[in-house]
Design a protein around this motif. Sequence first.
Motif, PDB file in Angstrom:
ATOM      1  N   GLU A 250       4.791   6.537  -3.568  1.00 38.23           N
ATOM      2  CA  GLU A 250       4.329   7.536  -4.533  1.00 38.23           C
ATOM      3  C   GLU A 250       2.836   7.304  -4.707  1.00 38.23           C
ATOM      4  O   GLU A 250       2.406   6.206  -5.057  1.00 38.23           O
ATOM      5  N   HIS A 251       2.081   8.340  -4.428  1.00 35.04           N
ATOM      6  CA  HIS A 251       0.627   8.191  -4.403  1.00 35.04           C
ATOM      7  C   HIS A 251       0.017   9.161  -5.406  1.00 35.04           C
ATOM      8  O   HIS A 251      -0.064  10.363  -5.171  1.00 35.04           O
ATOM      9  N   GLN A 252      -0.383   8.572  -6.519  1.00 43.73           N
ATOM     10  CA  GLN A 252      -1.030   9.376  -7.561  1.00 43.73           C
ATOM     11  C   GLN A 252      -2.517   9.413  -7.247  1.00 43.73           C
ATOM     12  O   GLN A 252      -3.293   8.587  -7.722  1.00 43.73           O
TER      13      GLN A 252
ATOM     14  N   LEU B 113      -0.729  14.299  -7.014  1.00 41.17           N
ATOM     15  CA  LEU B 113       0.430  13.459  -6.742  1.00 41.17           C
ATOM     16  C   LEU B 113       1.120  13.909  -5.458  1.00 41.17           C
ATOM     17  O   LEU B 113       1.324  15.106  -5.235  1.00 41.17           O
ATOM     18  N   HIS B 114       1.438  12.962  -4.595  1.00 40.71           N
ATOM     19  CA  HIS B 114       2.247  13.256  -3.417  1.00 40.71           C
ATOM     20  C   HIS B 114       3.014  12.005  -3.032  1.00 40.71           C
ATOM     21  O   HIS B 114       2.799  10.930  -3.603  1.00 40.71           O
ATOM     22  N   TYR B 115       3.902  12.177  -2.088  1.00 37.23           N
ATOM     23  CA  TYR B 115       4.685  11.043  -1.580  1.00 37.23           C
ATOM     24  C   TYR B 115       4.365  10.876  -0.101  1.00 37.23           C
ATOM     25  O   TYR B 115       4.319  11.855   0.639  1.00 37.23           O
ATOM     26  N   ASP B 116       4.128   9.633   0.316  1.00 39.95           N
ATOM     27  CA  ASP B 116       3.834   9.356   1.710  1.00 39.95           C
ATOM     28  C   ASP B 116       5.067   8.750   2.377  1.00 39.95           C
ATOM     29  O   ASP B 116       5.523   7.671   1.992  1.00 39.95           O
ATOM     30  N   LEU B 117       5.567   9.475   3.358  1.00 44.02           N
ATOM     31  CA  LEU B 117       6.701   8.993   4.145  1.00 44.02           C
ATOM     32  C   LEU B 117       6.162   8.326   5.395  1.00 44.02           C
ATOM     33  O   LEU B 117       5.376   8.928   6.137  1.00 44.02           O
ATOM     34  N   ARG B 118       6.556   7.074   5.616  1.00 45.41           N
ATOM     35  CA  ARG B 118       6.039   6.338   6.778  1.00 45.41           C
ATOM     36  C   ARG B 118       7.201   5.710   7.542  1.00 45.41           C
ATOM     37  O   ARG B 118       7.999   4.962   6.972  1.00 45.41           O
ATOM     38  N   LEU B 119       7.258   6.032   8.823  1.00 41.01           N
ATOM     39  CA  LEU B 119       8.321   5.535   9.697  1.00 41.01           C
ATOM     40  C   LEU B 119       7.719   4.601  10.731  1.00 41.01           C
ATOM     41  O   LEU B 119       6.773   4.969  11.435  1.00 41.01           O
TER      42      LEU B 119
END
Length: 160
Positions: free
Chosen positions: A38-40, A44-50
């Motif tokens: 969770e990156h405020q 605000l957004h969410y970073d999905l990392r695979l």
Amino acid sequence: MSEYGRKRHPARTPEPLPGAGTRVDLPPGATGRFVIQEHQARRLHYDLRLEQDGVLRSWAVPKGIPTRPGVRHLAIQTEDHPLAYLEFEGEIPPGNYGAGTVRIFDRGLWALVRARRDSLRFLLVGEVLSGEYVLVRTGQEHWLLFLRKPLADGRSARRS
Ligand code: MN
């Protein structure tokens, strides 16, 4: 994976069972760790990392990771991140790229189910989220992310 299974007796080896916990046969090496941060930042957004091939393939998801089928969220592919980012949370000081607060929302393992030129189907098994997800490329860096099906045990529900 059928040859792997044929050569091994589950009671006589500590090795993992082929496809344990899922009905999907996975290509070799197509699993790894994942993190959702969770990156405020400015927004605000969410970073999905695979984790894949020694890096973290990354997408920024402004509306967050869908938690029920039928909901499609824009996911913007961003630059690959180093593996150490799996553990990162903290403050990015003002004036820096992505300035703001990063906290780990979820982490766990992911596994590739199917890769096509413009789509990626994969399982996420995390502490908060779990299910089969799809990323479909709709533009240069634009993808749509949706939950194809929650895992049968209902773990896709958020912890309260
Ligand atoms: Mn970010």
